[in-house]
Motif scaffolding. Structure first.
Motif, mmCIF file in Angstrom:
data_model
loop_
_atom_site.group_PDB
_atom_site.id
_atom_site.type_symbol
_atom_site.label_atom_id
_atom_site.label_comp_id
_atom_site.label_asym_id
_atom_site.label_seq_id
_atom_site.Cartn_x
_atom_site.Cartn_y
_atom_site.Cartn_z
ATOM 1 N N SER A 1 -6.114 -18.721 33.793
ATOM 2 C CA SER A 1 -7.252 -19.595 34.135
ATOM 3 C C SER A 1 -8.598 -18.934 33.839
ATOM 4 C CB SER A 1 -7.193 -20.024 35.610
ATOM 5 O OG SER A 1 -6.041 -20.808 35.856
ATOM 6 N N LEU A 2 -8.602 -17.940 32.956
ATOM 7 C CA LEU A 2 -9.833 -17.280 32.548
ATOM 8 C C LEU A 2 -10.301 -17.860 31.213
ATOM 9 C CD1 LEU A 2 -8.904 -13.568 33.376
ATOM 10 C CD2 LEU A 2 -10.221 -15.186 34.780
ATOM 11 N N TYR A 3 -11.619 -17.788 30.975
ATOM 12 C CA TYR A 3 -12.154 -18.325 29.731
ATOM 13 C C TYR A 3 -13.249 -17.421 29.184
ATOM 14 C CZ TYR A 3 -16.274 -19.953 32.313
ATOM 15 O OH TYR A 3 -17.416 -20.004 33.066
ATOM 16 N N ASN A 4 -13.482 -17.540 27.881
ATOM 17 C CA ASN A 4 -14.546 -16.801 27.206
ATOM 18 C C ASN A 4 -15.286 -17.749 26.279
ATOM 19 O OD1 ASN A 4 -14.093 -14.003 28.103
ATOM 20 N ND2 ASN A 4 -12.145 -14.211 27.008
ATOM 21 N N VAL A 5 -16.613 -17.616 26.226
ATOM 22 C CA VAL A 5 -17.446 -18.391 25.314
ATOM 23 C C VAL A 5 -18.134 -17.406 24.379
ATOM 24 C CG1 VAL A 5 -19.385 -19.972 25.070
ATOM 25 C CG2 VAL A 5 -17.806 -20.216 27.011
ATOM 26 N N ASN A 6 -17.948 -17.596 23.064
ATOM 27 C CA ASN A 6 -18.516 -16.679 22.084
ATOM 28 C C ASN A 6 -19.110 -17.430 20.908
ATOM 29 O OD1 ASN A 6 -17.555 -14.015 23.214
ATOM 30 N ND2 ASN A 6 -15.577 -15.023 22.921
ATOM 31 N N LYS A 7 -20.105 -16.809 20.260
ATOM 32 C CA LYS A 7 -20.635 -17.316 19.004
ATOM 33 C C LYS A 7 -19.609 -17.035 17.903
ATOM 34 C CE LYS A 7 -24.836 -19.054 19.482
ATOM 35 N NZ LYS A 7 -25.218 -20.389 18.944
ATOM 36 N N THR A 8 -19.489 -17.949 16.943
ATOM 37 C CA THR A 8 -18.456 -17.782 15.934
ATOM 38 C C THR A 8 -18.848 -18.480 14.636
ATOM 39 O OG1 THR A 8 -16.080 -18.060 15.509
ATOM 40 C CG2 THR A 8 -17.222 -19.875 16.618
ATOM 41 N N ASN A 9 -18.106 -18.158 13.580
ATOM 42 C CA ASN A 9 -18.213 -18.885 12.321
ATOM 43 C C ASN A 9 -17.341 -20.125 12.461
ATOM 44 O OD1 ASN A 9 -18.117 -19.909 9.761
ATOM 45 N ND2 ASN A 9 -17.202 -18.092 8.813
ATOM 46 N N THR A 10 -17.947 -21.272 12.717
ATOM 47 C CA THR A 10 -17.172 -22.465 13.046
ATOM 48 C C THR A 10 -16.223 -22.904 11.931
ATOM 49 O OG1 THR A 10 -18.973 -23.913 12.285
ATOM 50 C CG2 THR A 10 -18.950 -23.307 14.617
ATOM 51 N N TYR A 11 -16.584 -22.672 10.684
ATOM 52 C CA TYR A 11 -15.738 -23.152 9.593
ATOM 53 C C TYR A 11 -14.378 -22.461 9.583
ATOM 54 C CZ TYR A 11 -14.195 -24.861 5.096
ATOM 55 O OH TYR A 11 -13.470 -25.472 4.092
ATOM 56 N N LYS A 12 -14.339 -21.245 10.086
ATOM 57 C CA LYS A 12 -13.060 -20.538 10.152
ATOM 58 C C LYS A 12 -12.046 -21.316 10.975
ATOM 59 C CE LYS A 12 -10.918 -16.354 12.015
ATOM 60 N NZ LYS A 12 -11.137 -15.035 12.661
ATOM 61 N N TRP A 13 -12.519 -21.965 12.044
ATOM 62 C CA TRP A 13 -11.620 -22.665 12.960
ATOM 63 C C TRP A 13 -11.427 -24.143 12.581
ATOM 64 C CZ3 TRP A 13 -9.603 -18.793 15.429
ATOM 65 C CH2 TRP A 13 -10.382 -17.673 15.696
ATOM 66 N N CYS A 14 -12.242 -24.627 11.664
ATOM 67 C CA CYS A 14 -12.164 -26.040 11.273
ATOM 68 C C CYS A 14 -11.715 -26.231 9.830
ATOM 69 C CB CYS A 14 -13.529 -26.713 11.448
ATOM 70 S SG CYS A 14 -14.264 -26.522 13.087
ATOM 71 N N SER A 15 -11.564 -25.146 9.079
ATOM 72 C CA SER A 15 -11.291 -25.242 7.645
ATOM 73 C C SER A 15 -9.931 -25.872 7.338
ATOM 74 C CB SER A 15 -11.372 -23.859 7.005
ATOM 75 O OG SER A 15 -10.409 -22.984 7.589
ATOM 76 N N TRP A 16 -9.033 -25.881 8.315
ATOM 77 C CA TRP A 16 -7.702 -26.438 8.085
ATOM 78 C C TRP A 16 -7.774 -27.905 7.629
ATOM 79 C CZ3 TRP A 16 -6.699 -30.769 10.827
ATOM 80 C CH2 TRP A 16 -7.423 -30.963 12.010
ATOM 81 N N LYS A 17 -8.838 -28.627 8.095
ATOM 82 C CA LYS A 17 -8.962 -30.045 7.723
ATOM 83 C C LYS A 17 -9.246 -30.211 6.233
ATOM 84 C CE LYS A 17 -13.898 -30.702 8.766
ATOM 85 N NZ LYS A 17 -14.295 -31.171 7.429
ATOM 86 N N ASP A 18 -9.640 -29.127 5.573
ATOM 87 C CA ASP A 18 -9.855 -29.141 4.121
ATOM 88 C C ASP A 18 -8.694 -28.489 3.388
ATOM 89 O OD1 ASP A 18 -12.399 -30.314 4.468
ATOM 90 O OD2 ASP A 18 -13.279 -28.347 4.880
ATOM 91 N N GLY A 19 -7.596 -28.220 4.108
ATOM 92 C CA GLY A 19 -6.442 -27.584 3.488
ATOM 93 C C GLY A 19 -6.600 -26.094 3.292
ATOM 94 N N VAL A 20 -7.477 -25.457 4.100
ATOM 95 C CA VAL A 20 -7.774 -24.033 3.942
ATOM 96 C C VAL A 20 -7.467 -23.288 5.248
ATOM 97 C CG1 VAL A 20 -9.557 -22.324 3.414
ATOM 98 C CG2 VAL A 20 -9.608 -24.582 2.300
ATOM 99 N N LEU A 21 -6.801 -22.142 5.133
ATOM 100 C CA LEU A 21 -6.568 -21.260 6.273
ATOM 101 C C LEU A 21 -7.334 -19.970 6.034
ATOM 102 C CD1 LEU A 21 -2.723 -21.700 6.940
ATOM 103 C CD2 LEU A 21 -4.627 -22.588 8.305
ATOM 104 N N ILE A 22 -8.236 -19.642 6.956
ATOM 105 C CA ILE A 22 -9.100 -18.472 6.798
ATOM 106 C C ILE A 22 -8.767 -17.434 7.866
ATOM 107 C CG2 ILE A 22 -11.479 -17.630 6.852
ATOM 108 C CD1 ILE A 22 -12.376 -20.380 5.900
#
Length: 347
Positions: free
Chosen positions: A244-265
């Motif tokens: 039940s712990l969480y972390n909020v961090n700044k990130t390169n968002t495309y790394k986590w969303c690129s799958w929708k373009d057929g890309v795994l980073i």
């Protein structure tokens, strides 16, 4: 007993919406059978209802019996010809217009005042096979990408208060802006509320960590119906379901969303995470023979390669070798989840 015309109009409206009591249905049946004009009035309001509403179940009222009674009265009526209506085309259209007007007003008012919670919603559910992804356009103009092994449940038409969908797996949302009608995504352990924004939700049931990545706009993430955290663009929240712990961090968002373009980073990610991601995408169970392999830092971008091609590239760029264990269960012809053993190469 009917005291005035408005009483029977209300009973008809309640009957058509399947909310009339047995006593009211009996009153309506008697009223329909009492006179030909009552039967015509009932049919007029029924026609108006059917135009704007799904068909109802007429079994509770014997309309055929009432019709026979009415026809008998018409055939045997002794009304003098001098007081009967003129059977001109214009006259009948005037009568039809007069009969339709009041029922239309009654039905419209009833539907307007009827609580939204009583209106049944029709839902659809979309499943995406492993090894691929799909896209769905929602009725409000929002767009959802659904990753491999994921599902999305959504109404064919959103209600007038909020826009709610539920999901498992991973999905990327581009939400149409509407501040008066929040867009809500529900998973097993968290809820994401937005108005107009773009974000990614990773909530595979086999994973202990659920994540939300915000690309643009604002979202409010509620964890286990208790704590709510607001995210800003470029932020990612990871929620551990076990602790039940969480972390909020700044990130390169495309790394986590690129799958929708057929890309795994992968960018300096441990092999343990790489294999978890590949397992989610291709429905494969990776078995690390050496726990130290999971900590090996890996960097690569895969775009359009098959699983076998990715495994070969991994063997070429990391000190590992992959071996398929089995993909059949016992003596049956049914395929089970593919299992691949990963071991350290010997120098």
């Amino acid at each position: 007993m009917i005291n005035k015309d408005s009483d029977i109009e209300i009973i008809i409206s309640k009957y058509l919406s399947k909310e009339a009591t047995p006593e009211e249905i009996k009153v309506l049946d008697d009223w329909i059978s009492a006179a030909p004009e009552n039967y015509r009035s009932f049919l007029s309001q029924k026609n108006v209802w059917e135009v704007s509403h799904p068909a109802f179940n007429p079994e509770e009222i014997d309309v055929d019996s009432a019709h026979r009674k009415v026809m008998e009265q018409i055939l045997h009526q002794n009304q003098p010809a001098s007081v009967r209506p003129k059977s001109s085309f214009l006259y009948y259209w005037q009568q039809i217009a007069a009969i339709l007007l009041l029922p239309l007003l009654i039905v419209s008012t009833y539907l307007y005042l009827k609580p939204t919670s009583q209106v049944a919603e029709t839902y659809q559910e979309l499943f995406t096979p492993y090894g691929t992804w799909s896209v769905v356009n929602l009725s409000d103009g929002s767009k959802v990408w659904l990753n491999a092994g994921s599902s999305l449940k959504y109404p064919t038409q959103f209600n007038d208060k909020q826009r709610v969908v539920s999901m498992q797996g991973e999905a990327y949302f581009e939400v149409e802006s509407d501040k008066k009608h929040p867009f809500i995504v529900k998973t097993k352990e968290l809820t994401v509320e937005a108005t107009g924004t773009a974000f990614n939700v990773n909530a595979y049931t086999s994973d202990n960590v659920t994540a939300v990545t915000l690309v643009k706009g604002k979202v409010a993430v509620t964890l286990d119906k208790k704590k709510t955290i607001s995210l800003s663009p470029g932020e990612k929240i990871d929620y551990n379901l076990a602790t039940s712990l969480y972390n909020v961090n700044k990130t390169n968002t495309y790394k986590w969303c690129s799958w929708k373009d057929g890309v795994l980073i992968f960018r300096d990610d441990p092999l343990e995470y790489v294999f978890k991601r590949l397992g989610q995408t291709y429905n494969v169970e990776f078995i690390l023979k050496d726990a130290e392999l999971g900590k090996y830092s890996y960097k690569a971008t895969f775009e359009g390669e098959s699983l076998n091609e990715i495994l070969r590239l991994l063997e070429m760029s990391a000190p590992i070798q992959c071996k398929e264990v089995s993909n059949r269960s016992n003596n049956s012809e049914k395929f089970e989840k593919q299992r691949i053993e990963v071991s350290k190469t010997t120098q």
